[in-house]
Design a protein around this motif. Structure first.
Motif, PDB file in Angstrom:
ATOM      1  N   GLY A  12    -119.770  -2.152 -88.222  1.00 33.33           N
ATOM      2  CA  GLY A  12    -118.410  -1.659 -88.078  1.00 33.33           C
ATOM      3  C   GLY A  12    -117.925  -1.607 -86.648  1.00 33.33           C
ATOM      4  N   LEU A  13    -116.612  -1.836 -86.480  1.00 31.59           N
ATOM      5  CA  LEU A  13    -115.938  -1.716 -85.196  1.00 31.59           C
ATOM      6  C   LEU A  13    -114.748  -0.783 -85.349  1.00 31.59           C
ATOM      7  CD1 LEU A  13    -115.708  -5.438 -83.953  1.00 31.59           C
ATOM      8  CD2 LEU A  13    -117.533  -3.781 -83.519  1.00 31.59           C
ATOM      9  N   ALA A  14    -114.425  -0.049 -84.279  1.00 33.85           N
ATOM     10  CA  ALA A  14    -113.234   0.811 -84.282  1.00 33.85           C
ATOM     11  C   ALA A  14    -112.829   1.089 -82.845  1.00 33.85           C
ATOM     12  CB  ALA A  14    -113.509   2.120 -85.019  1.00 33.85           C
ATOM     13  N   PHE A  15    -111.521   1.111 -82.593  1.00 36.48           N
ATOM     14  CA  PHE A  15    -110.984   1.434 -81.278  1.00 36.48           C
ATOM     15  C   PHE A  15    -110.516   2.877 -81.235  1.00 36.48           C
ATOM     16  CE2 PHE A  15    -110.549  -3.173 -80.730  1.00 36.48           C
ATOM     17  CZ  PHE A  15    -110.874  -3.311 -79.386  1.00 36.48           C
ATOM     18  N   ASP A  16    -110.749   3.550 -80.088  1.00 42.21           N
ATOM     19  CA  ASP A  16    -110.137   4.856 -79.881  1.00 42.21           C
ATOM     20  C   ASP A  16    -108.777   4.668 -79.219  1.00 42.21           C
ATOM     21  OD1 ASP A  16    -110.552   4.478 -77.121  1.00 42.21           O
ATOM     22  OD2 ASP A  16    -112.220   5.900 -77.017  1.00 42.21           O
ATOM     23  N   SER A  17    -108.067   5.766 -78.990  1.00 45.67           N
ATOM     24  CA  SER A  17    -106.712   5.686 -78.454  1.00 45.67           C
ATOM     25  C   SER A  17    -106.669   5.202 -77.007  1.00 45.67           C
ATOM     26  CB  SER A  17    -106.021   7.051 -78.561  1.00 45.67           C
ATOM     27  OG  SER A  17    -106.750   8.032 -77.838  1.00 45.67           O
ATOM     28  N   ALA A  18    -107.815   5.259 -76.312  1.00 43.50           N
ATOM     29  CA  ALA A  18    -107.870   4.819 -74.923  1.00 43.50           C
ATOM     30  C   ALA A  18    -108.263   3.357 -74.789  1.00 43.50           C
ATOM     31  CB  ALA A  18    -108.857   5.687 -74.135  1.00 43.50           C
ATOM     32  N   GLY A  19    -108.496   2.676 -75.917  1.00 44.46           N
ATOM     33  CA  GLY A  19    -108.840   1.268 -75.888  1.00 44.46           C
ATOM     34  C   GLY A  19    -110.321   0.973 -75.784  1.00 44.46           C
ATOM     35  N   ASN A  20    -111.168   2.008 -75.934  1.00 47.76           N
ATOM     36  CA  ASN A  20    -112.606   1.781 -75.964  1.00 47.76           C
ATOM     37  C   ASN A  20    -113.017   1.317 -77.362  1.00 47.76           C
ATOM     38  OD1 ASN A  20    -113.249   2.856 -73.235  1.00 47.76           O
ATOM     39  ND2 ASN A  20    -112.492   4.767 -74.143  1.00 47.76           N
ATOM     40  N   LEU A  21    -113.957   0.393 -77.426  1.00 45.04           N
ATOM     41  CA  LEU A  21    -114.420  -0.161 -78.689  1.00 45.04           C
ATOM     42  C   LEU A  21    -115.763   0.452 -79.074  1.00 45.04           C
ATOM     43  CD1 LEU A  21    -114.044  -2.260 -80.964  1.00 45.04           C
ATOM     44  CD2 LEU A  21    -115.307  -3.876 -79.521  1.00 45.04           C
ATOM     45  N   TYR A  22    -115.851   0.921 -80.325  1.00 46.49           N
ATOM     46  CA  TYR A  22    -117.081   1.536 -80.833  1.00 46.49           C
ATOM     47  C   TYR A  22    -117.716   0.597 -81.849  1.00 46.49           C
ATOM     48  CZ  TYR A  22    -115.415   5.733 -78.538  1.00 46.49           C
ATOM     49  OH  TYR A  22    -114.989   6.637 -77.596  1.00 46.49           O
ATOM     50  N   VAL A  23    -119.040   0.508 -81.795  1.00 49.69           N
ATOM     51  CA  VAL A  23    -119.789  -0.454 -82.604  1.00 49.69           C
ATOM     52  C   VAL A  23    -120.910   0.264 -83.344  1.00 49.69           C
ATOM     53  CG1 VAL A  23    -121.125  -2.586 -82.576  1.00 49.69           C
ATOM     54  CG2 VAL A  23    -119.318  -2.226 -80.868  1.00 49.69           C
ATOM     55  N   ALA A  24    -120.956   0.109 -84.660  1.00 47.54           N
ATOM     56  CA  ALA A  24    -122.044   0.670 -85.454  1.00 47.54           C
ATOM     57  C   ALA A  24    -123.230  -0.280 -85.410  1.00 47.54           C
ATOM     58  CB  ALA A  24    -121.598   0.898 -86.896  1.00 47.54           C
ATOM     59  N   ASN A  25    -124.337   0.192 -84.841  1.00 42.93           N
ATOM     60  CA  ASN A  25    -125.540  -0.614 -84.741  1.00 42.93           C
ATOM     61  C   ASN A  25    -126.542  -0.116 -85.776  1.00 42.93           C
ATOM     62  OD1 ASN A  25    -127.935  -1.939 -83.993  1.00 42.93           O
ATOM     63  ND2 ASN A  25    -127.287  -2.055 -81.856  1.00 42.93           N
ATOM     64  N   ALA A  26    -126.543  -0.760 -86.939  1.00 44.97           N
ATOM     65  CA  ALA A  26    -127.401  -0.316 -88.032  1.00 44.97           C
ATOM     66  C   ALA A  26    -128.870  -0.562 -87.746  1.00 44.97           C
ATOM     67  CB  ALA A  26    -127.001  -1.020 -89.330  1.00 44.97           C
ATOM     68  N   ALA A  27    -129.156  -1.523 -86.892  1.00 46.73           N
ATOM     69  CA  ALA A  27    -130.546  -1.892 -86.641  1.00 46.73           C
ATOM     70  C   ALA A  27    -131.312  -0.806 -85.899  1.00 46.73           C
ATOM     71  CB  ALA A  27    -130.610  -3.200 -85.867  1.00 46.73           C
ATOM     72  N   ASN A  28    -130.643  -0.092 -85.011  1.00 52.47           N
ATOM     73  CA  ASN A  28    -131.359   0.955 -84.266  1.00 52.47           C
ATOM     74  C   ASN A  28    -130.688   2.316 -84.369  1.00 52.47           C
ATOM     75  OD1 ASN A  28    -129.193   0.740 -82.545  1.00 52.47           O
ATOM     76  ND2 ASN A  28    -130.333  -0.159 -80.846  1.00 52.47           N
ATOM     77  N   ASN A  29    -129.826   2.500 -85.371  1.00 52.24           N
ATOM     78  CA  ASN A  29    -129.235   3.815 -85.671  1.00 52.24           C
ATOM     79  C   ASN A  29    -128.515   4.426 -84.468  1.00 52.24           C
ATOM     80  OD1 ASN A  29    -130.161   3.845 -88.388  1.00 52.24           O
ATOM     81  ND2 ASN A  29    -132.191   4.471 -87.676  1.00 52.24           N
ATOM     82  N   THR A  30    -127.649   3.644 -83.880  1.00 49.61           N
ATOM     83  CA  THR A  30    -126.837   4.120 -82.773  1.00 49.61           C
ATOM     84  C   THR A  30    -125.392   3.674 -82.958  1.00 49.61           C
ATOM     85  OG1 THR A  30    -127.264   2.142 -81.447  1.00 49.61           O
ATOM     86  CG2 THR A  30    -128.735   4.039 -81.105  1.00 49.61           C
ATOM     87  N   ILE A  31    -124.514   4.318 -82.217  1.00 49.81           N
ATOM     88  CA  ILE A  31    -123.133   3.861 -82.070  1.00 49.81           C
ATOM     89  C   ILE A  31    -122.932   3.562 -80.597  1.00 49.81           C
ATOM     90  CG2 ILE A  31    -120.693   4.436 -82.270  1.00 49.81           C
ATOM     91  CD1 ILE A  31    -121.439   6.299 -84.575  1.00 49.81           C
ATOM     92  N   LEU A  32    -122.503   2.353 -80.300  1.00 54.14           N
ATOM     93  CA  LEU A  32    -122.271   1.926 -78.932  1.00 54.14           C
ATOM     94  C   LEU A  32    -120.787   2.037 -78.602  1.00 54.14           C
ATOM     95  CD1 LEU A  32    -124.479  -1.305 -78.925  1.00 54.14           C
ATOM     96  CD2 LEU A  32    -125.155   1.030 -78.339  1.00 54.14           C
ATOM     97  N   ARG A  33    -120.507   2.248 -77.331  1.00 60.02           N
ATOM     98  CA  ARG A  33    -119.115   2.294 -76.866  1.00 60.02           C
ATOM     99  C   ARG A  33    -118.945   1.303 -75.723  1.00 60.02           C
ATOM    100  NH1 ARG A  33    -116.868   7.967 -75.074  1.00 60.02           N
ATOM    101  NH2 ARG A  33    -118.565   7.741 -73.561  1.00 60.02           N
TER     102      ARG A  33
END
Length: 242
Positions: free
Chosen positions: A105-126
Motif C-alpha cells: 500500500g501507498l498513501a500520501f499525507d497532507s504535506a506530500g510525504n509518501l507512506y509505504v506498507a512493507n509487508a516483508a519486514n512489518n514496517t511502514i516507510l516514509r
C-alpha cells in the motif's frame, strides 16, 4: 472491455491496485486507474467504464498506487521493491528504492510525504517529496498491506496476518483500532463521514468501521476476493475483485 487510445491520464481521480484501491481526495473527474499484476501494466477507465492503456515501463508486479497533489501517479513494485513515479502523461521514473521486495500500500499525507506498507519486514516507510526514506513505524504491524489517512492525519494500516487494523498518529504512535474477525483486510478507504471500509478478500465481504472502531458488514454480494477500495466524488464505493 473496449480499449481506446490513451486519453484518461490527464485528470486522474481514483486508482485501483491489484491488491489495493486508493483515492487522492480531490474534486477531479472520477476516472479510475487499475494496476494489473499479471501483465505489469496500468490501465485507465473513464466514468463510463471504457479502458485505455496508461503505462508499463519499469513495472514489476505493481500493487499499491497513489496520486500526489500535482497529479503524478506513484506505484509500488512488489517485486524489486521500487517505487515508480509517472507523470500525468505516463512518463515513468524511479522515485525511490525501498531495499527489498514485499511492498504494497501507498498513501500520501497532507504535506506530500509518501507512506509505504512493507509487508516483508512489518514496517511502514516514509519518503519525503525528494525521495528520502525513513522508518515511520515498526511496532504493532503484522504483514501490513492497505494504508489510508483519516481527515485528522492519522494513518491506518491493514494487518493482514493478525486480522487487525492499526492506527498511527502523525508522530508514529500506534494503537489498536479494530479487529477484522477471522480474516485479514487488504484495501482500506474512508468515506466523507470518517467511516473506514476494509476489503476482506478471503471472506468476500466489505466491512465498515465507525470512527470509534465499531464494525459491521457493508457488502457481501457481487464480490469475488475483493482486494481494493476507493470512493468517487459522489460517495460511491468501488471494489477490485481479484
Amino acid at each position: 472491455m473496449k480499449l481506446v487510445p490513451h486519453v484518461c491520464n490527464l485528470i486522474p481521480a481514483l486508482i485501483l491496485g491489484a491488491a489495493l484501491l486508493a483515492s487522492p481526495g480531490t474534486s477531479r473527474a472520477d476516472q479510475l486507474y487499475a494496476a494489473n499484476v499479471g501483465n505489469n501494466t496500468i490501465y485507465c477507465f473513464s466514468q463510463s467504464g471504457v479502458g485505455s492503456f496508461f503505462a508499463s515501463d519499469g513495472l514489476r508486479s505493481p500493487y499499491g498506487m497513489a496520486f500526489d497533489n500535482a497529479g503524478n501517479l506513484y506505484v509500488a513494485n512488489n517485486t524489486g521493491g521500487t517505487i515508480l513515479k509517472f507523470t500525468p502523461g505516463g512518463l515513468g521514473s524511479v522515485f525511490a528504492e525501498t531495499g527489498n521486495s514485499g511492498i504494497f500500500g501507498l498513501a500520501f499525507d497532507s504535506a506530500g510525504n509518501l507512506y509505504v506498507a512493507n509487508a516483508a519486514n512489518n514496517t511502514i516507510l516514509r519518503f519525503t517529496p525528494g525521495g528520502v526514506g525513513s522508518v515511520f513505524a515498526d511496532t504493532g504491524l503484522s504483514v501490513p498491506v492497505g494504508l489510508a489517512f483519516d481527515g485528522s492525519g492519522n494513518l491506518y494500516a491493514a494487518n493482514f496476518a493478525d486480522h487487525t487494523i492499526e492506527k498511527f498518529t502523525p508522530d508514529g504512535v500506534g494503537s489498536f483500532f479494530a479487529s477484522t474477525g477471522s480474516y485479514g483486510a487488504l484495501g482500506l478507504a474512508f468515506d466523507g463521514a470518517g467511516n473506514l471500509y476494509a476489503a476482506i478478500r478471503d471472506n468476500n465481504t466489505i466491512e465498515k468501521f465507525t470512527p470509534g472502531g465499531v464494525g459491521s458488514v457493508f457488502a457481501n454480494t457481487g464480490l469475488n476476493h475483493p482486494v481494493g477500495l476507493a470512493f468517487d466524488s459522489a460517495g460511491n464505493l468501488f471494489a477490485a475483485n481479484q
